[in-house]
Design an enzyme around this catalytic site. Structure first.
Site, PDB file in Angstrom:
ATOM      1  N   GLU A 254       0.854  -1.185   0.000  1.00  0.00           N
ATOM      2  CA  GLU A 254       0.000   0.000   0.000  1.00  0.00           C
ATOM      3  C   GLU A 254       0.892   1.237   0.000  1.00  0.00           C
ATOM      4  OE1 GLU A 254      -2.805  -0.224   3.205  1.00  0.00           O
ATOM      5  OE2 GLU A 254      -3.737  -2.063   2.448  1.00  0.00           O
TER       6      GLU A 254
ATOM      7  N   SER B 249       7.249  -3.751   3.036  1.00  0.00           N
ATOM      8  CA  SER B 249       7.678  -4.940   3.777  1.00  0.00           C
ATOM      9  C   SER B 249       6.941  -5.093   5.101  1.00  0.00           C
ATOM     10  CB  SER B 249       9.185  -4.864   4.039  1.00  0.00           C
ATOM     11  OG  SER B 249       9.897  -4.831   2.814  1.00  0.00           O
TER      12      SER B 249
ATOM     13  N   THR C   5       1.941  -5.341 -10.278  1.00  0.00           N
ATOM     14  CA  THR C   5       2.376  -5.768 -11.604  1.00  0.00           C
ATOM     15  C   THR C   5       1.212  -6.496 -12.261  1.00  0.00           C
ATOM     16  OG1 THR C   5       4.645  -6.004 -10.836  1.00  0.00           O
ATOM     17  CG2 THR C   5       4.073  -7.096 -12.888  1.00  0.00           C
TER      18      THR C   5
ATOM     19  N   ILE D 260      33.061  -2.763 -18.041  1.00  0.00           N
ATOM     20  CA  ILE D 260      33.801  -3.338 -19.165  1.00  0.00           C
ATOM     21  C   ILE D 260      33.429  -2.634 -20.464  1.00  0.00           C
ATOM     22  CG2 ILE D 260      34.004  -5.427 -20.594  1.00  0.00           C
ATOM     23  CD1 ILE D 260      33.907  -7.035 -17.959  1.00  0.00           C
TER      24      ILE D 260
ATOM     25  N   GLU E 150       9.775  -8.157  -3.738  1.00  0.00           N
ATOM     26  CA  GLU E 150       9.485  -9.304  -2.869  1.00  0.00           C
ATOM     27  C   GLU E 150      10.280  -9.232  -1.557  1.00  0.00           C
ATOM     28  OE1 GLU E 150       7.044 -10.795  -3.727  1.00  0.00           O
ATOM     29  OE2 GLU E 150       6.979 -11.285  -5.850  1.00  0.00           O
TER      30      GLU E 150
ATOM     31  N   THR F 174      13.093  -6.360   0.629  1.00  0.00           N
ATOM     32  CA  THR F 174      14.450  -5.864   0.472  1.00  0.00           C
ATOM     33  C   THR F 174      15.474  -6.872   0.971  1.00  0.00           C
ATOM     34  OG1 THR F 174      14.437  -4.858   2.665  1.00  0.00           O
ATOM     35  CG2 THR F 174      13.613  -3.503   0.844  1.00  0.00           C
TER      36      THR F 174
ATOM     37  N   GLU G 168      17.484  -6.382   3.312  1.00  0.00           N
ATOM     38  CA  GLU G 168      17.452  -6.348   4.775  1.00  0.00           C
ATOM     39  C   GLU G 168      16.348  -7.240   5.332  1.00  0.00           C
ATOM     40  OE1 GLU G 168      19.891  -3.452   3.185  1.00  0.00           O
ATOM     41  OE2 GLU G 168      17.754  -3.659   2.756  1.00  0.00           O
TER      42      GLU G 168
END
Length: 398
Positions: A131, A136, A162, A352, A378, A380, A382
């Site tokens: 929301e 989390s 999504t 590179i 999905e 963090t 942490e």
């Protein structure tokens, strides 16, 4: 070795599926991803191709018209799709999670009504927990469902969906005050059915529009506003007797989702490595290819090692879930390692490429914008460390 991230012990069917998907990625996704991503254009033709291959029914049981494949197969397919363009894997990710939730926790009526149409891609799924004021911290959810006779009325605002527009069913976690001792015991998952599109797609349910993002384009990410959305009690995932089980159900789905994110990270890492090792052999400096310089060769060695480690941990987490075991710690480890390594591998590939990596003409520029999403999606890094450490302390308690 022929290629990075090989998976031993696959069946002939699994090998055939992956070979077909890999060819599809090389022919139908990679050549078009740059153009579609820059235009933030929904990949209609690619989605149609996935429907024809049966990918939307990959994990749905054969009795409901799907292929009945495992989480491992799903993860390996996601890895291949993400190697082509991460947004394509996003189109199937929440669909897979919702199909899993319905198959695992849904009522017989819900399975019969939704899974056959989800297997064909006619009905697409979206997953809604976050929301505006919580991500989390699931306990901070404010959206509610209140009883009204034989129905429930939902109010609130959801974020970061999504497939929010193109979906027809949204697994939605809200608060239902049923007197449980824990806040988590007062949460219920509802299956909200709607029409695909933007605007008011069901009475009281509005999908306002796409959220503008730095990457992860093409696939739509939306809000969802619930203003007096009335649904029957049969819309509760699993039926009316599953009131208050929403948090447990959603966390089961999140374990699947974290394996998915790990697979996405592996796919992006593989592509970043492919781009880097090709460029390092084509570009010459100081009279020899970049790959001839030890500093660059060592970078390639480290990148490949990180990819192999992340891939094998992702495969292990998927196989554990397939065996019917709880894999919250292992899925957290896979998601943590794969997403962090992905960020590092992509950045090394970018380095590179030198100045060319900063040009929008080069694919690595897009990967640089996509990789950071996996560090937060999905949960963090942490949050993953919290889940892992709690599980370890429980297992190794003195």
């Amino acid at each position: 070795m022929a290629r990075l991230a090989q998976t031993p012990g696959l069946t002939d069917v699994q090998g055939s599926i992956l070979e077909t998907v890999r060819e599809f990625v090389d022919k139908e996704i990679i050549p078009h991803a740059q153009r579609l991503e820059r235009a933030d254009e929904y990949p209609v033709d690619i989605v149609d191709g996935m429907r024809e291959m049966g990918l939307f029914g990959l994990t749905i049981d054969e009795e409901h018209g799907g292929l009945g494949e495992s989480l491992l197969t799903y993860a390996l397919v996601v890895e291949e799709l993400s190697r082509g363009w991460m947004s394509i894997s996003g189109i199937v990710n929440t669909h897979f999670i919702v199909a899993y939730l319905i198959a695992r926790h849904g009522s017989a009526e819900q399975r019969a009504a939704l899974l056959p149409r989800m297997a064909t891609g006619e009905v697409r799924g979206a997953f809604s927990m976050s929301e505006p004021g919580c991500g989390s911290d699931v306990a901070a959810i404010r959206s509610t469902a209140r009883r009204d006779g034989d129905a429930y009325v939902l109010d609130g605002q959801k974020m970061w969906l999504t497939n929010g527009a193109y979906s027809s069913v949204v697994a939605t976690l809200v608060k239902t005050e049923i007197g449980a001792d824990s806040v988590y015991g007062n949460m219920t998952c509802f299956l909200l059915e709607k029409e695909p599109g933007f605007g008011e797609t069901a009475p009281g349910l509005t999908i306002p529009g796409k959220i503008s993002k730095m990457g992860y384009k093409g696939v739509e990410t939306t809000e969802m506003v619930l203003d007096g959305v009335a649904v029957p009690e049969t819309a509760v995932l699993g039926g009316p007797d599953q009131l208050g089980q929403g948090f447990r159900q959603m966390m089961d789905g999140i374990e699947v989702g974290r394996v998915n994110v790990a697979a996405r990270a592996c796919g992006i890492s593989i592509r970043a490595f492919e781009l880097a090792i090709a460029y390092a052999q084509q570009r010459h400096t100081f009279g020899e290819p970049l790959a001839g310089h030890q500093a660059i060769a060592f970078k390639l060695a480290e990148m490949a090692t990180k990819i192999e480690a992340a891939h094998q941990l992702m495969v292990s987490a998927a196989r554990l879930k397939d065996a019917g075991a709880r894999n919250d710690v292992e899925a957290g480890m896979a998601k943590l390692l794969a997403s962090e390594y992905c960020a590092e591998v992509v950045q090394e590939s970018f380095r590179i490429h030198g100045g060319y990596g900063y040009s929008t003409e080069y694919e690595i520029e897009r990967l640089m914008r996509e990789a950071p999403f996996l560090l937060i999606g999905e949960g963090t890094s942490e949050i993953q460390k919290t889940i892992i450490s709690r599980g370890l302390l429980k297992e190794y308690r003195l």
